[in-house]
Design a protein around this motif. Sequence first.
Motif, PDB file in Angstrom:
ATOM      1  N   ILE A 163       0.789  -1.088  -0.033  1.00 58.84           N
ATOM      2  CA  ILE A 163      -0.074  -0.009  -0.039  1.00 58.84           C
ATOM      3  C   ILE A 163       0.751   1.276   0.098  1.00 58.84           C
ATOM      4  O   ILE A 163       0.509   2.329  -0.765  1.00 58.84           O
ATOM      5  N   PRO A 174      -2.084  10.374   3.476  1.00 56.42           N
ATOM      6  CA  PRO A 174      -3.368   9.660   3.615  1.00 56.42           C
ATOM      7  C   PRO A 174      -3.284   8.036   3.823  1.00 56.42           C
ATOM      8  O   PRO A 174      -4.135   7.473   4.308  1.00 56.42           O
ATOM      9  N   VAL A 175      -2.172   7.745   2.976  1.00 58.12           N
ATOM     10  CA  VAL A 175      -1.941   6.362   2.893  1.00 58.12           C
ATOM     11  C   VAL A 175      -1.341   5.766   4.291  1.00 58.12           C
ATOM     12  O   VAL A 175      -1.580   4.711   4.796  1.00 58.12           O
ATOM     13  N   PHE A 207      -2.048   7.339   7.278  1.00 55.03           N
ATOM     14  CA  PHE A 207      -3.119   7.228   7.816  1.00 55.03           C
ATOM     15  C   PHE A 207      -3.955   5.810   7.583  1.00 55.03           C
ATOM     16  O   PHE A 207      -4.406   5.208   8.806  1.00 55.03           O
ATOM     17  N   PHE A 208      -4.295   5.708   6.446  1.00 55.38           N
ATOM     18  CA  PHE A 208      -4.990   4.352   6.006  1.00 55.38           C
ATOM     19  C   PHE A 208      -4.294   3.106   6.826  1.00 55.38           C
ATOM     20  O   PHE A 208      -4.862   2.249   7.607  1.00 55.38           O
ATOM     21  N   VAL A 254      -4.645   3.005  10.630  1.00 60.53           N
ATOM     22  CA  VAL A 254      -5.847   2.782  11.251  1.00 60.53           C
ATOM     23  C   VAL A 254      -6.095   1.177  10.977  1.00 60.53           C
ATOM     24  O   VAL A 254      -6.455   0.513  12.025  1.00 60.53           O
ATOM     25  N   LEU A 255      -5.696   0.671   9.767  1.00 59.37           N
ATOM     26  CA  LEU A 255      -5.979  -0.727   9.480  1.00 59.37           C
ATOM     27  C   LEU A 255      -5.188  -1.454  10.343  1.00 59.37           C
ATOM     28  O   LEU A 255      -5.637  -2.650  10.938  1.00 59.37           O
ATOM     29  N   ILE A 278      -6.287  -1.755  13.891  1.00 68.61           N
ATOM     30  CA  ILE A 278      -7.488  -2.748  14.065  1.00 68.61           C
ATOM     31  C   ILE A 278      -6.789  -4.238  13.924  1.00 68.61           C
ATOM     32  O   ILE A 278      -7.210  -5.131  14.850  1.00 68.61           O
ATOM     33  N   GLN A 280      -6.969  -7.193  16.601  1.00 70.17           N
ATOM     34  CA  GLN A 280      -7.930  -8.273  16.261  1.00 70.17           C
ATOM     35  C   GLN A 280      -6.863  -9.580  16.370  1.00 70.17           C
ATOM     36  O   GLN A 280      -7.442 -10.608  16.242  1.00 70.17           O
ATOM     37  N   ILE A 330     -12.223  -0.442  20.270  1.00 67.90           N
ATOM     38  CA  ILE A 330     -11.455  -0.225  19.149  1.00 67.90           C
ATOM     39  C   ILE A 330     -12.104   0.902  18.371  1.00 67.90           C
ATOM     40  O   ILE A 330     -11.380   1.799  17.813  1.00 67.90           O
ATOM     41  N   GLY A 331     -13.486   0.936  18.563  1.00 68.44           N
ATOM     42  CA  GLY A 331     -14.346   2.231  17.745  1.00 68.44           C
ATOM     43  C   GLY A 331     -13.575   3.530  18.555  1.00 68.44           C
ATOM     44  O   GLY A 331     -13.362   4.551  17.713  1.00 68.44           O
ATOM     45  N   THR A 336     -10.175   4.221  17.094  1.00 65.95           N
ATOM     46  CA  THR A 336     -10.194   4.526  15.707  1.00 65.95           C
ATOM     47  C   THR A 336     -10.553   5.898  15.734  1.00 65.95           C
ATOM     48  O   THR A 336      -9.984   6.903  15.055  1.00 65.95           O
ATOM     49  N   PHE A 392      -8.525   8.991  14.046  1.00 69.28           N
ATOM     50  CA  PHE A 392      -9.150  10.013  12.951  1.00 69.28           C
ATOM     51  C   PHE A 392      -9.234  11.313  13.267  1.00 69.28           C
ATOM     52  O   PHE A 392      -8.695  12.268  12.357  1.00 69.28           O
TER      53      PHE A 392
END
Lengths: 278, 432, 328
Positions: free
Chosen positions: C204, C241-242, C244-245, C248-249, C252, C256, C306-307, C310, C314
């Motif tokens: 990515i 932005p990437v 950041f992506f 976040v991912l 998570i 998990q 996690i919400g 996240t 954000f």
Amino acid sequence: MTLQRLARPLTLVLLSAVVLYPLVWMLGSSFKSQEEVLNNMSVLPNVWTPGNYLDGWNNFDVSFGRFFVNSALVAGLTVVANCVSCLLAAYAFARLKFKLRGFWFAIMIGTLLLPGHVLIVPQFVMFKTFGWVGGDWPYAPLIVPQLLATEAFFVFLMVQFMRGVPRELDEAATIDGCTPYGVFRHVILPLSRPALVSTAIFSFIWTWNDFFRQLVYLSDLEKYTAPVALTLFIDSSGQSSVGPMFAMSVLSLAPVFLFFVAFQRMLVEGINTSGLKG
Amino acid sequence: MTASHPLPRRRVLSGLVAAMVALPLALGACSSEDKPAADGKVELSFFWWGGEARAQITEQALALYTSKHPNVTFKKTWQANQGYFDKLATLTAGNDAPDIFQIDDNFLAEYATRNVTADLAEYSKSGKIDTSKFPKGLIEYGTVDGKLAGLAFGENTQGLVYNKTKLEAAGVALPTTGQSWEDHIAWAKDAAAKTKVAGTMDPSADYKAFWVWLRQQGKELYNGKELGFTQADVQAWFELWKGARDAKATPTPDVIHEGNATDVTKQLVVTGKALTSWVWANQLPELQKNTKDQLGVIAYPGDASKQWPRASMYFSVYRGSKNKDVAADVLNFLANDPEAGKILGTDRGLPSNTDIRTQVAASTDNASMKETIKVTGELAKNFGPAPTVPPKGHSTVRSELIKAAEEAQYGRATPAQAAEQFFAASQAAISR
Amino acid sequence: MSPVATTTARHTPTVPPAGSAAHQRRDRPARHRSESKAGYVFLTPWLLGLVTITAVPMLMSLYLSFTNYDVLSDWESMEWVGLDNYRTMFTEDPSFWHAVKTTLVFALVATPLKLAAALGVAVLLNKGFKAAGLFRGLFYLPSLLGGSVALAIVWVNMFNRDGAFNSFLSWFGIEGKAWVNDPDFALGTLILLAVWQFGAPMVIFLAGLKQVPNELYEAASVDGASPVRKFISITLPMLSPVIFFNLVLETINGFQGFTSAFVLSNGTGGPVDSTLMYTLHLYIKGWNEYQMGYASAMAWVFLLAIGLVTAVVFRTGKFWVHYSDGED
């Protein structure tokens, strides 16, 4: 200067040696006899057993090639479904202003957060209601959800990429008389290639490796996919064929690796935004 | 959601979701209604775990049944045991469980007490499933709450497998059935010194070894739905093995941890990290396949008559099956038909029907299979009464025992602390 | 002036103060109605999927979290237990808090390391040279293994007493341990496994790096900026932005983290619960002990926690993520 020039290749070679060692070990083990896999920890086998590949391929009533074909079918359809459906949703989230956008976006992120193990049973009951479970084509529960952009990961991925595309391009197109649909068709779609390629790569590989859902929905040996079939080699309470399992694991890496190598080129070529002017 | 007004909201919510749950079930029931067709054709779904060899013979035996009853066909599904019970549970939740499924004593009570399995007792009484040639204990060991929840499909018992080759090379006497636990540990200490390999695997995390030992102390693992032992018993068990570890009769804790896995391929006698492994006697042939050294099997230490004929696995019939009678007939065939018996061999354990067992024993040419049958046969002469099937919560008790025993093995807890922890946790687990 | 040139102007090496670009484009004309309609048109498949496929099971699991649902029994015998599952979780289940701690350690250590590795290698591979494609593939290979049976055997053998890692240590005269079987180090080997599979975020990052216009670097070179300076002033902001992506991912994913813990410990979380991640504990409760109501409650507590994390990520994103679309 020479030192500087050598730094990058040296780092890369050293790093890849470390990263690849476990995989080389696995390759070596795929040529070891069962007894050697359990006892000989070195990379190379004492006695080469290429028979593992033949045994693994023909271990079941159905040839292992069949499992690869099934996996390729599921993974291929998933790739197409994800790319199309997630792209549409991502365009809406990234570029269009509409009521409740923030709300829906939060919901979308929220669907990423719930651990999947509590969804298996409700999902199974639901798909059974739909009449998708079993039958001659049991892959529906694995593919139809992807057609509806349920894989929020990819929507989010594409949103982030689209937001990296300068807004001026849209505006230029709008001034030229493009509707939001035209902007999508002529600006966003061509510029989304890195995002689409990433999505394709990940969809393919995740589906290729996915175990739990395929385990639950596939019940006929002929319909099994590679990850489900790979577990058949090891029945921990009894018969285990570790050597053939390694051999087939190595083989199952090949298609994904080739898929990646083929597509990563498209990532690298990059996009030439200036070419789109006018 | 406060406790002060629980009722109204609760009713609304449960009404809503009950509808949501009921709708799929109602619809699902219509779509999957396989009424026996007018021409008497029946398709039974049949689900088991195992390897490729088991798959082949099971399919052969089922084909044999179809050839004799052409109106009955099978939808066969098999899996390795990884994921088997996850899938079985999911199918059950969707009212879609197979007509006939394989199960073992770790799960039998979980399924039976939740009414998933059909009661086979009436078939057994009426002779539709002939159990007259079954050892009595084997039928008892499939009975849960007075119902025959599963038809035992193979018998085995605990077995201590040892490495004959290494022991003989070092001139150490082979272990024998009837040694006391203390003698066995002393033997292991001596063997370790002479062979430079750990003498015996430390089985303190192994419920089946703990269970045999308890029975020899006049206790049980379970009395019905309660624990059959005290905290002091656990502590004595943990202390016995702490002694063995201190005497260097066992491997180091990290190696013991590897051996605590139940996989055949991880047993220390196979990986050469210990001279003995605590397994089921019928696993000897599979263990032998994984090592060049010659292996042998004896009973667990202590009074061998406290071991019992354990059903290595069962076949159960789904309570919601629409063809229970046919399913029962299939089970009867698989268990009692000599031809089917010959095909199935000892793959699932010694055949339950003792006539078939004799026949199979005579015809096999696998040396380790022969030894298994011989040893189990000798032990069987002295078997005492079987205990009851482990109750619901047993799998938690098993994993709690591993956890507590490992705490003691790694020296993170004294035997007393580990015993206290295990006793409390297992009490909670089975009283749920 | 070409559109790209416009972007270049807005993102000169000295990044404008965050938010200033955003203010310029708040006053777009009244295309809103048609845009709103188009928005929902494009959103239709996703909304359909949300309603028909995603929402029902999620809401069912929420309902189940207030029941004693046990998977095997008839649905009719399921009972409403109110907040009991939630109460048990916080007050009576010692493994719950242990799992929370294990997961926090794993996520907080593994996520940054993995992202750093991914970004570092991506930058090294970004420059076009002959073997770059090959290296990209090679570094991605570990991720292809996913959580397979083979992977578990491989990893255990790398970090066992007689494994490759200890052979390596022995060159330096260090005697290693059986890392995978040691309660103090087993989690460490899991973290290493996560970092080893840095291929996904790397890909990515690579794709993101391709979106950075070359003109920016050229302009900076003209100004005589050093490579480090270029990385900080151009690469990082343009890539944000990437980044950041991925942040976040991977956060998570880190929380998990199930698969590797599951396959390496044979589904037990051992030795002595040292690899008992939150989701693994949840799995054991739901699928081994058939307390699916309780497992569902755990899942919803997880979602809330996690919400929150996240949401915080954000929020902070507003301060360091720069979008070329002029919004934040």
